[in-house]
Motif scaffolding. Sequence first.
Motif, PDB file in Angstrom:
ATOM      1  N   GLY A 163       7.975   9.696   5.298  1.00 21.92           N
ATOM      2  CA  GLY A 163       7.195   9.697   4.064  1.00 21.92           C
ATOM      3  C   GLY A 163       7.794  10.623   3.029  1.00 21.92           C
ATOM      4  O   GLY A 163       7.843  10.298   1.833  1.00 21.92           O
ATOM      5  N   TRP A 164       8.278  11.782   3.495  1.00 24.30           N
ATOM      6  CA  TRP A 164       8.908  12.724   2.572  1.00 24.30           C
ATOM      7  C   TRP A 164      10.138  12.101   1.923  1.00 24.30           C
ATOM      8  O   TRP A 164      10.324  12.196   0.712  1.00 24.30           O
ATOM      9  N   MET A 165      11.001  11.456   2.719  1.00 28.02           N
ATOM     10  CA  MET A 165      12.219  10.853   2.167  1.00 28.02           C
ATOM     11  C   MET A 165      11.893   9.753   1.169  1.00 28.02           C
ATOM     12  O   MET A 165      12.528   9.643   0.122  1.00 28.02           O
ATOM     13  N   ALA A 166      10.895   8.925   1.490  1.00 30.30           N
ATOM     14  CA  ALA A 166      10.535   7.823   0.603  1.00 30.30           C
ATOM     15  C   ALA A 166      10.052   8.341  -0.742  1.00 30.30           C
ATOM     16  O   ALA A 166      10.467   7.854  -1.806  1.00 30.30           O
ATOM     17  N   LEU A 167       9.176   9.343  -0.719  1.00 24.33           N
ATOM     18  CA  LEU A 167       8.603   9.865  -1.956  1.00 24.33           C
ATOM     19  C   LEU A 167       9.599  10.730  -2.716  1.00 24.33           C
ATOM     20  O   LEU A 167       9.586  10.758  -3.946  1.00 24.33           O
ATOM     21  N   GLU A 168      10.467  11.415  -1.994  1.00 24.47           N
ATOM     22  CA  GLU A 168      11.444  12.300  -2.618  1.00 24.47           C
ATOM     23  C   GLU A 168      12.527  11.511  -3.352  1.00 24.47           C
ATOM     24  O   GLU A 168      13.019  11.952  -4.405  1.00 24.47           O
ATOM     25  N   ASP A 181       1.081   4.036  -5.963  1.00 24.80           N
ATOM     26  CA  ASP A 181      -0.224   4.634  -6.239  1.00 24.80           C
ATOM     27  C   ASP A 181      -0.348   6.057  -5.706  1.00 24.80           C
ATOM     28  O   ASP A 181      -1.349   6.736  -5.967  1.00 24.80           O
ATOM     29  N   LEU A 182       0.662   6.514  -4.958  1.00 26.83           N
ATOM     30  CA  LEU A 182       0.604   7.861  -4.395  1.00 26.83           C
ATOM     31  C   LEU A 182       1.125   8.915  -5.359  1.00 26.83           C
ATOM     32  O   LEU A 182       1.004  10.119  -5.099  1.00 26.83           O
ATOM     33  N   THR A 183       1.700   8.492  -6.475  1.00 26.55           N
ATOM     34  CA  THR A 183       2.197   9.427  -7.479  1.00 26.55           C
ATOM     35  C   THR A 183       1.043  10.257  -8.024  1.00 26.55           C
ATOM     36  O   THR A 183       0.000   9.730  -8.391  1.00 26.55           O
ATOM     37  N   GLY A 184       1.226  11.547  -8.070  1.00 23.30           N
ATOM     38  CA  GLY A 184       0.191  12.420  -8.588  1.00 23.30           C
ATOM     39  C   GLY A 184      -0.693  13.042  -7.527  1.00 23.30           C
ATOM     40  O   GLY A 184      -1.415  14.007  -7.800  1.00 23.30           O
ATOM     41  N   LEU A 185      -0.666  12.514  -6.314  1.00 24.95           N
ATOM     42  CA  LEU A 185      -1.426  13.111  -5.224  1.00 24.95           C
ATOM     43  C   LEU A 185      -0.739  14.381  -4.742  1.00 24.95           C
ATOM     44  O   LEU A 185       0.477  14.537  -4.906  1.00 24.95           O
ATOM     45  N   ALA A 219       1.595   7.787   3.047  1.00 26.87           N
ATOM     46  CA  ALA A 219       2.801   6.952   3.108  1.00 26.87           C
ATOM     47  C   ALA A 219       3.179   6.678   4.551  1.00 26.87           C
ATOM     48  O   ALA A 219       3.509   5.538   4.923  1.00 26.87           O
ATOM     49  N   THR A 220       3.130   7.703   5.384  1.00 27.00           N
ATOM     50  CA  THR A 220       3.489   7.536   6.799  1.00 27.00           C
ATOM     51  C   THR A 220       2.523   6.600   7.502  1.00 27.00           C
ATOM     52  O   THR A 220       2.927   5.746   8.302  1.00 27.00           O
ATOM     53  N   GLU A 221       1.224   6.727   7.218  1.00 28.11           N
ATOM     54  CA  GLU A 221       0.227   5.847   7.828  1.00 28.11           C
ATOM     55  C   GLU A 221       0.470   4.387   7.434  1.00 28.11           C
ATOM     56  O   GLU A 221       0.347   3.473   8.264  1.00 28.11           O
ATOM     57  N   ARG A 222       0.817   4.160   6.181  1.00 31.19           N
ATOM     58  CA  ARG A 222       1.103   2.794   5.745  1.00 31.19           C
ATOM     59  C   ARG A 222       2.340   2.242   6.452  1.00 31.19           C
ATOM     60  O   ARG A 222       2.386   1.059   6.812  1.00 31.19           O
ATOM     61  N   MET A 223       3.338   3.087   6.625  1.00 35.16           N
ATOM     62  CA  MET A 223       4.539   2.658   7.353  1.00 35.16           C
ATOM     63  C   MET A 223       4.185   2.231   8.769  1.00 35.16           C
ATOM     64  O   MET A 223       4.604   1.161   9.239  1.00 35.16           O
ATOM     65  N   MET A 224       3.405   3.058   9.470  1.00 33.86           N
ATOM     66  CA  MET A 224       3.077   2.756  10.859  1.00 33.86           C
ATOM     67  C   MET A 224       2.191   1.519  10.962  1.00 33.86           C
ATOM     68  O   MET A 224       2.319   0.727  11.905  1.00 33.86           O
ATOM     69  N   ASP A 225       1.286   1.332  10.008  1.00 34.58           N
ATOM     70  CA  ASP A 225       0.453   0.122  10.005  1.00 34.58           C
ATOM     71  C   ASP A 225       1.319  -1.124   9.844  1.00 34.58           C
ATOM     72  O   ASP A 225       1.113  -2.138  10.524  1.00 34.58           O
ATOM     73  N   ALA A 226       2.311  -1.045   8.940  1.00 31.12           N
ATOM     74  CA  ALA A 226       3.188  -2.196   8.700  1.00 31.12           C
ATOM     75  C   ALA A 226       4.075  -2.463   9.909  1.00 31.12           C
ATOM     76  O   ALA A 226       4.301  -3.628  10.282  1.00 31.12           O
ATOM     77  N   ILE A 227       4.576  -1.397  10.543  1.00 30.24           N
ATOM     78  CA  ILE A 227       5.391  -1.572  11.741  1.00 30.24           C
ATOM     79  C   ILE A 227       4.580  -2.229  12.846  1.00 30.24           C
ATOM     80  O   ILE A 227       5.047  -3.140  13.539  1.00 30.24           O
ATOM     81  N   ALA A 228       3.334  -1.762  13.027  1.00 25.94           N
ATOM     82  CA  ALA A 228       2.466  -2.321  14.070  1.00 25.94           C
ATOM     83  C   ALA A 228       2.207  -3.800  13.842  1.00 25.94           C
ATOM     84  O   ALA A 228       2.178  -4.596  14.788  1.00 25.94           O
TER      85      ALA A 228
END
Length: 234
Positions: free
Chosen positions: A147-152, A192-196, A205-214
């Motif tokens: 999540g850090w790499m994606a947002l960074e 939509d995570l910009t500004g959080l 972001a990480t939770e969304r990644m894991m949901d999509a992987i699952a």
Amino acid sequence: MSDAETQIPKPGAVYYFGRAVLRPLFAVVYGARTSGRENLPATGPVLLVSNHLSGWDTVLIPTAASRPVQFLTKSSLFTRPGVLGRFLGWFFTSIGGVPVLRTAGQAAQAALESGARILRAGSAFAVFPEGTRSRDGRLYKGRSGAGWMALETGAAVVPVGVIGTAEMTPFGMLRGRTRPEVRFGRPLDLSDLTGLPQGAARRIATERMMDAIAALSGQERADVVNGSSQDAGA
């Protein structure tokens, strides 16, 4: 370009030759399949986030992808003594492997920084948010490094579901009936995570990644971090 960036290897001729040979070989010998390859953007930085069932995953994903994909590689593989050690160092450098110490703390952050540099260079980079392979087939909670790499970096995030690789063995033998498959999903929308707050944005972001992987892998979820992982935050 900084000195650190120039030290990041790029996949060379060995990578392309290996992919050309292995893609049909895996299809014939193992019945390997690929779906969703069109979901991988042809240009620009792409972060592939995948489940991890066996060592075969680091071979099948780059082989199945439509563009070169780089992974972090244990630094010990680059520094072994003797002729074999020199060959391994040359080989992993030739395929774009990036050496990293697989430990916690500062070394883990350095690994994330290496991944971020690959992405900032416009390349495709793959990680396993679980930190290490699942030994019981379940999908464990993701660590926040992806999540850090994606947002960074603002890279496109493509989820990947790998199926059946735990049953693969050398010489074309399968321990089960599941044919290995790599499924590339549609890029995730994290705009939509910009500004959080940074911590909250990384967790979501990480939770969304894991949901999509699952959804791609069909694995049972484990609501804990994989205890055998030493890749804190990766």
